[in-house]
Scaffold this motif. Structure first.
Motif, PDB file in Angstrom:
ATOM      1  N   GLU A  67      44.792 -20.082 -41.170  1.00 26.82           N
ATOM      2  CA  GLU A  67      44.363 -19.107 -40.170  1.00 26.82           C
ATOM      3  C   GLU A  67      42.958 -18.649 -40.550  1.00 26.82           C
ATOM      4  OE1 GLU A  67      47.150 -15.938 -39.807  1.00 26.82           O
ATOM      5  OE2 GLU A  67      48.710 -17.206 -38.938  1.00 26.82           O
ATOM      6  N   LEU A  68      41.993 -18.882 -39.672  1.00 26.24           N
ATOM      7  CA  LEU A  68      40.599 -18.574 -39.961  1.00 26.24           C
ATOM      8  C   LEU A  68      40.005 -17.701 -38.863  1.00 26.24           C
ATOM      9  CD1 LEU A  68      39.303 -22.075 -41.176  1.00 26.24           C
ATOM     10  CD2 LEU A  68      39.958 -20.113 -42.567  1.00 26.24           C
ATOM     11  N   PRO A  69      39.058 -16.839 -39.216  1.00 26.54           N
ATOM     12  CA  PRO A  69      38.414 -15.992 -38.208  1.00 26.54           C
ATOM     13  C   PRO A  69      37.206 -16.681 -37.600  1.00 26.54           C
ATOM     14  CG  PRO A  69      37.629 -15.372 -40.360  1.00 26.54           C
ATOM     15  CD  PRO A  69      38.631 -16.489 -40.582  1.00 26.54           C
ATOM     16  N   LYS A  70      36.813 -16.235 -36.426  1.00 24.16           N
ATOM     17  CA  LYS A  70      35.507 -16.617 -35.913  1.00 24.16           C
ATOM     18  C   LYS A  70      34.473 -15.784 -36.658  1.00 24.16           C
ATOM     19  CE  LYS A  70      37.008 -17.851 -31.239  1.00 24.16           C
ATOM     20  NZ  LYS A  70      36.857 -17.566 -29.781  1.00 24.16           N
ATOM     21  N   ILE A  71      33.290 -16.341 -36.875  1.00 26.89           N
ATOM     22  CA  ILE A  71      32.246 -15.619 -37.593  1.00 26.89           C
ATOM     23  C   ILE A  71      30.935 -15.730 -36.819  1.00 26.89           C
ATOM     24  CG2 ILE A  71      33.325 -16.043 -39.837  1.00 26.89           C
ATOM     25  CD1 ILE A  71      31.034 -18.142 -40.285  1.00 26.89           C
ATOM     26  N   TRP A 138      34.756 -22.786 -46.933  1.00 23.29           N
ATOM     27  CA  TRP A 138      34.582 -23.621 -45.752  1.00 23.29           C
ATOM     28  C   TRP A 138      33.090 -23.817 -45.464  1.00 23.29           C
ATOM     29  CZ3 TRP A 138      39.319 -25.119 -45.349  1.00 23.29           C
ATOM     30  CH2 TRP A 138      40.360 -24.235 -45.611  1.00 23.29           C
ATOM     31  N   PRO A 139      32.594 -25.055 -45.443  1.00 25.98           N
ATOM     32  CA  PRO A 139      31.169 -25.297 -45.210  1.00 25.98           C
ATOM     33  C   PRO A 139      30.745 -24.967 -43.777  1.00 25.98           C
ATOM     34  CG  PRO A 139      32.369 -27.380 -45.274  1.00 25.98           C
ATOM     35  CD  PRO A 139      33.340 -26.310 -45.690  1.00 25.98           C
ATOM     36  N   LEU A 140      29.560 -24.377 -43.646  1.00 26.52           N
ATOM     37  CA  LEU A 140      28.952 -24.120 -42.341  1.00 26.52           C
ATOM     38  C   LEU A 140      28.066 -25.327 -42.041  1.00 26.52           C
ATOM     39  CD1 LEU A 140      28.329 -22.365 -39.907  1.00 26.52           C
ATOM     40  CD2 LEU A 140      26.722 -21.057 -41.309  1.00 26.52           C
ATOM     41  N   PHE A 141      28.616 -26.272 -41.271  1.00 26.99           N
ATOM     42  CA  PHE A 141      28.026 -27.597 -41.161  1.00 26.99           C
ATOM     43  C   PHE A 141      26.614 -27.620 -40.564  1.00 26.99           C
ATOM     44  CE2 PHE A 141      32.664 -28.808 -40.939  1.00 26.99           C
ATOM     45  CZ  PHE A 141      32.689 -29.496 -42.129  1.00 26.99           C
ATOM     46  N   ASN A 142      26.322 -26.723 -39.644  1.00 31.05           N
ATOM     47  CA  ASN A 142      25.055 -26.841 -38.932  1.00 31.05           C
ATOM     48  C   ASN A 142      23.880 -26.164 -39.643  1.00 31.05           C
ATOM     49  OD1 ASN A 142      27.064 -24.893 -37.794  1.00 31.05           O
ATOM     50  ND2 ASN A 142      25.229 -23.941 -36.957  1.00 31.05           N
ATOM     51  N   ILE A 143      24.103 -25.620 -40.845  1.00 34.54           N
ATOM     52  CA  ILE A 143      23.026 -25.059 -41.647  1.00 34.54           C
ATOM     53  C   ILE A 143      22.921 -25.869 -42.944  1.00 34.54           C
ATOM     54  CG2 ILE A 143      22.151 -23.029 -42.849  1.00 34.54           C
ATOM     55  CD1 ILE A 143      22.105 -22.757 -39.845  1.00 34.54           C
ATOM     56  N   GLN A 200      36.817 -33.368 -42.444  1.00 30.83           N
ATOM     57  CA  GLN A 200      36.699 -32.125 -43.210  1.00 30.83           C
ATOM     58  C   GLN A 200      36.718 -30.918 -42.279  1.00 30.83           C
ATOM     59  OE1 GLN A 200      33.131 -31.803 -45.590  1.00 30.83           O
ATOM     60  NE2 GLN A 200      33.986 -30.205 -46.884  1.00 30.83           N
ATOM     61  N   LEU A 201      37.344 -29.855 -42.752  1.00 33.59           N
ATOM     62  CA  LEU A 201      37.396 -28.606 -41.999  1.00 33.59           C
ATOM     63  C   LEU A 201      36.283 -27.677 -42.456  1.00 33.59           C
ATOM     64  CD1 LEU A 201      38.914 -26.758 -39.995  1.00 33.59           C
ATOM     65  CD2 LEU A 201      40.323 -25.986 -41.926  1.00 33.59           C
ATOM     66  N   GLY A 202      35.612 -27.048 -41.510  1.00 34.61           N
ATOM     67  CA  GLY A 202      34.562 -26.091 -41.821  1.00 34.61           C
ATOM     68  C   GLY A 202      34.267 -25.250 -40.595  1.00 34.61           C
ATOM     69  N   TYR A 203      33.000 -24.870 -40.446  1.00 34.57           N
ATOM     70  CA  TYR A 203      32.556 -24.091 -39.292  1.00 34.57           C
ATOM     71  C   TYR A 203      31.395 -24.809 -38.618  1.00 34.57           C
ATOM     72  CZ  TYR A 203      35.334 -19.899 -40.252  1.00 34.57           C
ATOM     73  OH  TYR A 203      36.371 -19.016 -40.411  1.00 34.57           O
ATOM     74  N   TYR A 204      31.342 -24.671 -37.293  1.00 34.94           N
ATOM     75  CA  TYR A 204      30.265 -25.314 -36.549  1.00 34.94           C
ATOM     76  C   TYR A 204      29.953 -24.525 -35.284  1.00 34.94           C
ATOM     77  CZ  TYR A 204      27.442 -28.796 -34.165  1.00 34.94           C
ATOM     78  OH  TYR A 204      26.412 -29.431 -33.535  1.00 34.94           O
ATOM     79  N   GLY A 205      28.675 -24.454 -34.944  1.00 29.16           N
ATOM     80  CA  GLY A 205      28.250 -23.807 -33.708  1.00 29.16           C
ATOM     81  C   GLY A 205      26.834 -24.233 -33.374  1.00 29.16           C
ATOM     82  N   GLN A 206      26.396 -23.921 -32.195  1.00 25.31           N
ATOM     83  CA  GLN A 206      25.050 -24.285 -31.776  1.00 25.31           C
ATOM     84  C   GLN A 206      24.016 -23.455 -32.535  1.00 25.31           C
ATOM     85  OE1 GLN A 206      24.484 -26.867 -29.730  1.00 25.31           O
ATOM     86  NE2 GLN A 206      26.697 -27.154 -29.746  1.00 25.31           N
ATOM     87  N   VAL A 207      22.852 -24.061 -32.782  1.00 26.04           N
ATOM     88  CA  VAL A 207      21.760 -23.388 -33.487  1.00 26.04           C
ATOM     89  C   VAL A 207      20.665 -23.053 -32.489  1.00 26.04           C
ATOM     90  CG1 VAL A 207      20.022 -23.573 -35.304  1.00 26.04           C
ATOM     91  CG2 VAL A 207      22.276 -24.630 -35.615  1.00 26.04           C
ATOM     92  N   PHE A 208      20.275 -21.774 -32.455  1.00 22.80           N
ATOM     93  CA  PHE A 208      19.213 -21.336 -31.561  1.00 22.80           C
ATOM     94  C   PHE A 208      18.126 -20.639 -32.368  1.00 22.80           C
ATOM     95  CE2 PHE A 208      23.183 -21.165 -29.089  1.00 22.80           C
ATOM     96  CZ  PHE A 208      22.865 -22.015 -28.044  1.00 22.80           C
ATOM     97  N   ASP A 209      16.913 -20.697 -31.854  1.00 22.60           N
ATOM     98  CA  ASP A 209      15.802 -19.995 -32.479  1.00 22.60           C
ATOM     99  C   ASP A 209      15.867 -18.542 -32.037  1.00 22.60           C
ATOM    100  OD1 ASP A 209      13.542 -19.205 -33.706  1.00 22.60           O
ATOM    101  OD2 ASP A 209      12.161 -20.475 -32.581  1.00 22.60           O
ATOM    102  N   VAL A 216      29.940 -18.845 -34.492  1.00 22.08           N
ATOM    103  CA  VAL A 216      30.427 -20.170 -34.896  1.00 22.08           C
ATOM    104  C   VAL A 216      31.943 -20.084 -35.056  1.00 22.08           C
ATOM    105  CG1 VAL A 216      28.346 -21.034 -36.010  1.00 22.08           C
ATOM    106  CG2 VAL A 216      29.910 -19.636 -37.314  1.00 22.08           C
ATOM    107  N   THR A 217      32.600 -21.194 -34.879  1.00 24.45           N
ATOM    108  CA  THR A 217      34.056 -21.231 -34.948  1.00 24.45           C
ATOM    109  C   THR A 217      34.521 -22.298 -35.927  1.00 24.45           C
ATOM    110  OG1 THR A 217      34.134 -22.794 -33.092  1.00 24.45           O
ATOM    111  CG2 THR A 217      34.317 -20.445 -32.569  1.00 24.45           C
ATOM    112  N   PRO A 218      35.757 -22.205 -36.411  1.00 23.19           N
ATOM    113  CA  PRO A 218      36.301 -23.272 -37.250  1.00 23.19           C
ATOM    114  C   PRO A 218      36.273 -24.601 -36.498  1.00 23.19           C
ATOM    115  CG  PRO A 218      37.726 -21.341 -37.322  1.00 23.19           C
ATOM    116  CD  PRO A 218      36.724 -21.098 -36.231  1.00 23.19           C
ATOM    117  N   ALA A 219      36.012 -25.671 -37.210  1.00 22.87           N
ATOM    118  CA  ALA A 219      35.926 -26.990 -36.559  1.00 22.87           C
ATOM    119  C   ALA A 219      36.240 -28.086 -37.567  1.00 22.87           C
ATOM    120  CB  ALA A 219      34.529 -27.199 -35.967  1.00 22.87           C
ATOM    121  N   TRP A 220      36.853 -29.139 -37.056  1.00 26.85           N
ATOM    122  CA  TRP A 220      37.059 -30.349 -37.852  1.00 26.85           C
ATOM    123  C   TRP A 220      35.864 -31.271 -37.638  1.00 26.85           C
ATOM    124  CZ3 TRP A 220      40.645 -30.732 -41.456  1.00 26.85           C
ATOM    125  CH2 TRP A 220      41.816 -29.975 -41.347  1.00 26.85           C
TER     126      TRP A 220
END
Length: 249
Positions: A67-71, A138-143, A200-209, A216-220
């Motif tokens: 069970e993971l939270p959105k961040i 949990w790795p934050l994949f997009n950073i 792998q399970l981690g977090y992923y979301g779009q990157v904006f300037d 970002v939400t949990p993602a496989w």
């Protein structure tokens, strides 16, 4: 010639050979069991489609569904992408690192290196890639924290400092299982002949300037041998392929 002694030598030699061959067979079977996908976690129809499309899975399917939270996160100094910092002292490098080895090698130059996860499959020639960890796990994949090396020395790095926050009004939710996420990919998205080499399970979301907090939400994450990657959001099940910058729902 002492035939009795020669006979005994031959018997012992055959016994030793059988022991060696038996051990090798056991070792091969164990490696095969470790490397093979546990197809029982996939539905029968998915297995059939997998066979028809010639899709292979070389990665073990994780069975955890925490069970993971959105961040959310924000760039501390605004998005600076591309700023490279030279290390005070070049650090000896090698082609394959364990997380502990990498931390020990760089902790004097990057004291917070333990807060990052080494991403073995995301690197390329001349660079290693790491991701910041959410809740230390949990790795934050997009950073990315990118380490650059040359002549077997890590010489510089590039990263953007971020601040991670929890979304206070969001409850933790159990993530979708990796087998269900993989089944959806196999049936609807993966091209024929795809080879899945990492899950792998981690977090992923779009990157904006932006200076605002970005959700970002949990993602496989599913990495293919071709270099293409797919993310399946752990709550909604939506599929994203960053290589084509297209979200598929």
């Amino acid at each position: 010639m002492d035939w009795g002694r020669a006979k005994n030598v031959l018997i012992y030699a055959f016994l030793l050979l059988n022991l060696v061959l038996g051990y090798q067979l056991w070792n091969d079977l164990e490696e095969q069991a470790d490397s093979n996908l546990d197809y029982t976690s996939l539905e029968g129809s998915t297995q059939m489609i997998m066979d028809d499309k010639g899709i292979k899975v070389l990665a073990k399917i994780p069975n955890e569904t925490p069970e993971l939270p959105k961040i959310s996160y924000r760039f501390v100094d605004g998005r600076q992408g591309g700023k490279i910092t030279e290390l005070p002292e070049p650090v000896d490098s090698k082609l394959i690192w364990t997380p502990k080895e990498l931390q020990n090698a760089l902790k004097s130059s990057l004291p917070d290196i333990a807060n990052y996860s080494y991403d073995e499959v995301a690197g390329s020639e001349g660079m290693f890639v790491l991701h910041p960890l959410v809740e230390g796990q949990w790795p934050l994949f997009n950073i990315d924290l990118v380490l650059y090396y040359s002549n077997q020395k890590i010489i510089s790095y590039m990263r953007e400092d971020i601040e991670i926050s929890s979304v206070s009004d969001e409850k933790e939710q159990r993530v979708l299982s990796a087998s269900k996420a993989l089944g959806n990919l196999i049936e609807n998205y993966l091209p024929e002949g795809s080879v899945v080499k990492e899950i792998q399970l981690g977090y992923y979301g779009q990157v904006f300037d932006s200076d605002a907090h970005l959700p970002v939400t949990p993602a496989w994450r599913f990495m293919l041998e071709s270099g293409k990657e797919y993310y399946v959001q752990g709550i909604s099940g939506d599929v994203i392929s960053p290589n084509t910058e297209k979200s598929k729902e």
